[in-house]
Design an enzyme around this catalytic site. Structure first.
Site, mmCIF file in Angstrom:
data_model
loop_
_atom_site.group_PDB
_atom_site.id
_atom_site.type_symbol
_atom_site.label_atom_id
_atom_site.label_comp_id
_atom_site.label_asym_id
_atom_site.label_seq_id
_atom_site.Cartn_x
_atom_site.Cartn_y
_atom_site.Cartn_z
ATOM 1 N N TYR A 133 0.832 -1.211 0.000
ATOM 2 C CA TYR A 133 0.000 0.000 0.000
ATOM 3 C C TYR A 133 0.872 1.269 0.000
ATOM 4 O O TYR A 133 0.614 2.200 -0.779
ATOM 5 C CB TYR A 133 -0.892 -0.043 1.242
ATOM 6 N N LYS B 199 0.939 4.170 -2.833
ATOM 7 C CA LYS B 199 0.549 5.547 -2.501
ATOM 8 C C LYS B 199 1.689 6.527 -2.753
ATOM 9 O O LYS B 199 1.453 7.664 -3.186
ATOM 10 C CB LYS B 199 0.064 5.611 -1.047
ATOM 11 N N VAL C 218 -8.625 8.220 8.746
ATOM 12 C CA VAL C 218 -9.967 8.798 8.693
ATOM 13 C C VAL C 218 -10.957 7.683 9.066
ATOM 14 O O VAL C 218 -10.741 6.524 8.696
ATOM 15 C CB VAL C 218 -10.242 9.327 7.261
HETATM 16 N N1 CAA Z 1 6.101 -1.082 14.758
HETATM 17 C C1 CAA Z 1 6.834 -2.084 15.303
HETATM 18 N N2 CAA Z 1 6.349 -3.290 15.517
HETATM 19 C C2 CAA Z 1 5.070 -3.540 15.177
HETATM 20 C C3 CAA Z 1 4.259 -2.556 14.609
HETATM 21 C C4 CAA Z 1 4.816 -1.284 14.413
HETATM 22 N N3 CAA Z 1 4.105 -0.281 13.881
HETATM 23 N N4 CAA Z 1 3.034 -3.073 14.361
HETATM 24 C C5 CAA Z 1 3.093 -4.364 14.766
HETATM 25 N N5 CAA Z 1 4.318 -4.643 15.287
HETATM 26 C C6 CAA Z 1 4.789 -5.895 15.845
HETATM 27 C C7 CAA Z 1 3.880 -6.426 16.947
HETATM 28 O O1 CAA Z 1 4.168 -5.785 18.169
HETATM 29 C C8 CAA Z 1 4.255 -7.902 16.977
HETATM 30 O O2 CAA Z 1 5.477 -8.031 17.654
HETATM 31 P P1 CAA Z 1 5.841 -9.350 18.519
HETATM 32 O O3 CAA Z 1 5.745 -10.496 17.555
HETATM 33 O O4 CAA Z 1 7.231 -9.090 19.011
HETATM 34 O O5 CAA Z 1 4.807 -9.393 19.592
HETATM 35 C C9 CAA Z 1 4.513 -8.164 15.524
HETATM 36 O O6 CAA Z 1 4.741 -6.897 14.880
HETATM 37 C C10 CAA Z 1 3.380 -8.831 14.809
HETATM 38 O O7 CAA Z 1 3.876 -9.160 13.573
HETATM 39 P P2 CAA Z 1 3.179 -10.232 12.647
HETATM 40 O O8 CAA Z 1 4.055 -10.487 11.492
HETATM 41 O O9 CAA Z 1 2.765 -11.409 13.467
HETATM 42 O O10 CAA Z 1 1.953 -9.421 12.173
HETATM 43 P P3 CAA Z 1 0.417 -9.744 12.191
HETATM 44 O O11 CAA Z 1 0.164 -10.811 11.216
HETATM 45 O O12 CAA Z 1 -0.029 -9.915 13.601
HETATM 46 O O13 CAA Z 1 -0.215 -8.384 11.603
HETATM 47 C C11 CAA Z 1 -0.322 -6.154 10.832
HETATM 48 C C12 CAA Z 1 0.489 -7.240 11.533
HETATM 49 C C13 CAA Z 1 -1.170 -6.707 9.697
HETATM 50 C C14 CAA Z 1 0.692 -5.224 10.222
HETATM 51 C C15 CAA Z 1 -1.198 -5.488 11.875
HETATM 52 O O14 CAA Z 1 -0.370 -4.997 12.888
HETATM 53 C C16 CAA Z 1 -1.963 -4.292 11.292
HETATM 54 O O15 CAA Z 1 -3.033 -4.428 10.759
HETATM 55 N N6 CAA Z 1 -1.380 -3.077 11.424
HETATM 56 C C17 CAA Z 1 -2.019 -1.846 10.942
HETATM 57 C C18 CAA Z 1 -1.587 -1.524 9.553
HETATM 58 C C19 CAA Z 1 -2.210 -0.212 9.163
HETATM 59 O O16 CAA Z 1 -1.979 0.832 9.765
HETATM 60 N N7 CAA Z 1 -3.034 -0.228 8.114
HETATM 61 C C20 CAA Z 1 -3.723 0.955 7.700
HETATM 62 C C21 CAA Z 1 -5.023 0.551 7.120
HETATM 63 S S1 CAA Z 1 -6.070 1.983 6.806
HETATM 64 C C22 CAA Z 1 -5.349 2.716 5.509
HETATM 65 O O17 CAA Z 1 -4.467 2.213 4.889
HETATM 66 C C23 CAA Z 1 -5.870 4.074 5.162
HETATM 67 C C24 CAA Z 1 -4.776 5.050 5.167
HETATM 68 O O18 CAA Z 1 -4.361 5.474 4.102
HETATM 69 C C25 CAA Z 1 -4.231 5.573 6.438
#
Ligand code: CAA
Length: 246
Positions: free
Chosen positions: A152, A156, A185
């Site tokens: 993504y 972008k 948002v």
């Molecule tokens: N920084 C550092 N570490 C992070 C992190 C971050 N930002 N986010 C997650 N982690 C870590 C967790 O703490 C966890 O660590 P441990 O294993 O040590 O406990 C680990 O990453 C999890 O990793 P996985 O590979 O197991 O990830 P997952 O399968 O559980 O899913 C993810 C991870 C899909 C990225 C989930 O965290 C997520 O959905 N994150 C949000 C992503 C996001 O912001 N998307 C925006 C969508 S909306 C949009 O896109 C509109 C827009 O324009 C803003």
């Protein structure tokens, strides 16, 4: 304000709906595309009930010939397109080491290739008529990157590269090309982020809340104004202060 014809891709989504409503409220004739006919018909009926008239045409912006058909159908219904908002977008969030080729391709295709697909069929008309507004709806995550969004964020960031090149090529033709980069948002897309992760993100927003779709639509409408004619190649961050890069 001169009434124009506007095409907003992905207009049935959260930010798209707000853009459609705001552009119609300014007196523009507005159209959007859809992929799911039943959903789009229900949405258009809901818009109509609110006094918002919007033309809907079928087609997937990620497909070159479907995008051409969308543009043709809109021009047939409303006339030549003056304003194009490349807003359609999807997420397939996952860390890169788990990402499939399909998750990469779907996101790049819908978010970035769509900019080519939709803009290519409208650009000649805008150049001939010496007026146009092209606006890419990018994202804060194209500016700062995001854990779990290599696909993504790449799409972008690519959208703004598209903006600044097109802005240079078309400046002499009365066409401005700009990017709007919303932060988090309150839309279905953001609400699909796991609640605990979302809460941590919301805590990083200085204004202290998620954005409202209309706060993004306001900026899009600004770029469409005649008076915005000297603004081109800009990338406007609308993110509650979460990212202040310059
Ligand atoms: N920084 C550092 N570490 C992070 C992190 C971050 N930002 N986010 C997650 N982690 C870590 C967790 O703490 C966890 O660590 P441990 O294993 O040590 O406990 C680990 O990453 C999890 O990793 P996985 O590979 O197991 O990830 P997952 O399968 O559980 O899913 C993810 C991870 C899909 C990225 C989930 O965290 C997520 O959905 N994150 C949000 C992503 C996001 O912001 N998307 C925006 C969508 S909306 C949009 O896109 C509109 C827009 O324009 C803003």
């Amino acid at each position: 304000m001169t009434a124009r014809v506007a095409l907003v891709s992905g207009g049935t989504g959260g930010i798209g709906t707000a853009i459609v409503k705001r552009l119609t409220s300014l007196g523009h004739k507005v159209a959007t595309n859809y992929r799911d006919e039943a959903k789009a018909n229900a949405w258009a009926a809901h818009m109509k009930a609110q006094g918002v008239n919007v033309a809907i045409v079928p087609g997937d912006v990620g497909d070159v010939s479907a995008a051409e058909s969308i543009v043709k159908a809109v021009e047939h219904k409303l006339g030549p397109i003056d304003i194009l908002v490349n807003n359609a977008g999807i997420t397939r969030d996952t860390t890169f080491h788990k990402m499939s080729a399909l998750q990469w391709q779907e996101v790049i295709n819908t978010n970035l290739n769509s900019c080519f697909n939709m803009t290519r069929p409208v650009i000649d008309g805008m150049r001939n008529r010496k007026w146009g507004r092209i606006i890419q709806i990018s994202s804060i995550n194209g500016q700062k990157g995001q854990y779990g969004q290599a696909n993504y964020a790449a799409s972008k960031a690519g959208m703004h590269g598209f903006t600044i090149s097109l802005a240079q090529e078309n400046a002499k033709f009365g066409i401005t090309v700009n990017t709007v980069s919303p932060g988090y948002v309150a839309t279905e897309m953001v609400m699909a982020v796991p609640e605990d992760v979302r809460a941590k993100i919301a805590a990083q927003i200085p204004i202290g809340r998620l954005g409202d779709p209309d706060e993004v639509a306001y900026a899009v409408a600004f770029f469409t104004n005649d008076e915005a004619r000297w603004i081109t190649g800009a990338n406007l961050a609308i993110n509650g202060g979460q990212y202040m890069g310059w």
